[in-house]
Design a protein around this motif. Structure first.
Motif, short mmCIF file in Angstrom:
data_model
loop_
_atom_site.label_atom_id
_atom_site.label_comp_id
_atom_site.label_asym_id
_atom_site.label_seq_id
_atom_site.Cartn_x
_atom_site.Cartn_y
_atom_site.Cartn_z
N PHE B 76 117.22 57.09 75.23
CA PHE B 76 117.31 55.89 75.99
C PHE B 76 118.67 55.31 76.74
N MET B 77 118.41 55.34 77.91
CA MET B 77 119.51 55.09 78.91
C MET B 77 119.88 53.90 79.07
N ARG B 82 116.90 48.85 85.52
CA ARG B 82 115.10 49.22 85.57
C ARG B 82 114.44 48.85 86.89
N ARG B 106 115.28 53.49 86.20
CA ARG B 106 113.58 53.71 86.15
C ARG B 106 112.99 52.56 85.64
N PRO B 107 111.88 51.92 85.47
CA PRO B 107 111.43 50.85 84.73
C PRO B 107 111.56 51.05 83.38
N ASN B 108 111.15 52.47 82.98
CA ASN B 108 111.39 52.75 81.44
C ASN B 108 112.69 53.77 81.31
N ILE B 110 113.70 56.15 79.94
CA ILE B 110 113.88 57.27 79.02
C ILE B 110 114.15 58.57 79.73
#
Lengths: 164, 164
Positions: B76-77, B82, B106-108, B110
């Motif tokens: 998880f960054m 996001r 990015r939205p998630n 990962i």
């Protein structure tokens, strides 16, 4: 109490009582398989054309995706048990750890599949190589870079041994 | 309001007000890079030996992992924006969509990295190929199967063009 009845040899974890971060479902995967039991065992067994429906809210994120031949698709396996660490799937001879398996059951049930991109039309992407249930929540799309993602010589020792 | 100042050409999304699912941080990645600015630009540029520290609560999930040559590491960054969908990283000539980039934003947020497994000692895994900040939260470990994960012929068209 574990989230499903354990099979002989399986071990479940006590999960934390709170989450550490949150996920947005940014779209849905449209596939021919309505139920989990109908899905192919893995993407290598499926050549069905599937559709990734991205929520139009994220449309700007697709710029240049049409130039990419293969995508990494992250999606959320929302029906999976999250606490079963030592697992005994029916098709293997003995139990294996969740982190040695591609089983949906894992503390964070996020799948990672490589698909071939066939076509982008608005926020719909036609792809080859998905093996999940129709309606599965989408988490992310990433371009597949052969230079960092392709490792043809990789070996999964326990798996080779079970097959051999 | 976007989560950071937008660069020229960038576009941010209005994110949903609630999350759809939760994540557990199941361990930490130990790397030589204390700050995001110090990290290599991608894993191909790093040959540092790093350590994956799995929370001992999940130890049973490691059974047979030591037989695997390469792992997919999801992490998880947690410092990433996001909401920025159209992005203009300094090292590219023009903006690209978040889903055409491997950017942390990015939205998630990962990340999905392929690492070579050197050694397992208890719940510590020594690996080659990480490029993230020290202390980055771990989400998942998966065995890398060359049969489904290796696509040496994959092409990222926009990237080849920018380099060419």
């Amino acid at each position: 109490m574990p989230s499903r009845k354990l099979r002989p040899g399986e071990i479940a974890a006590e999960l934390p009582t709170t989450f550490d971060a949150g996920l947005y479902f940014i779209g849905r995967l449209r596939t021919p398989w309505a139920r989990r039991e109908d899905c192919p065992k893995n993407s290598g067994e499926s050549q069905a054309v599937c559709t990734i429906e991205l929520d139009p809210r994220y449309a700007d994120g697709l710029r240049d995706v049409e130039t990419v031949s293969h995508l990494i698709v992250l999606y959320f396996m929302d029906e999976a048990a999250r606490d079963i660490l030592l697992q005994a799937p029916n098709h293997y001879k003995r139990p294996h750890g969740a982190f040695a398996l591609r089983s949906p059951a894992r503390p964070n049930p996020i799948a990672c599949s490589v698909v071939r991109l066939l076509r982008v039309e608005g926020t719909q992407l036609e792809v080859l190589g998905l093996d999940c249930r129709d309606g599965t929540p989408l988490l992310d799309l990433k371009p597949y870079f052969a230079s960092i993602d392709a490792v043809p010589q990789a070996i999964v020792g326990w798996h080779a041994e079970e097959q051999g």
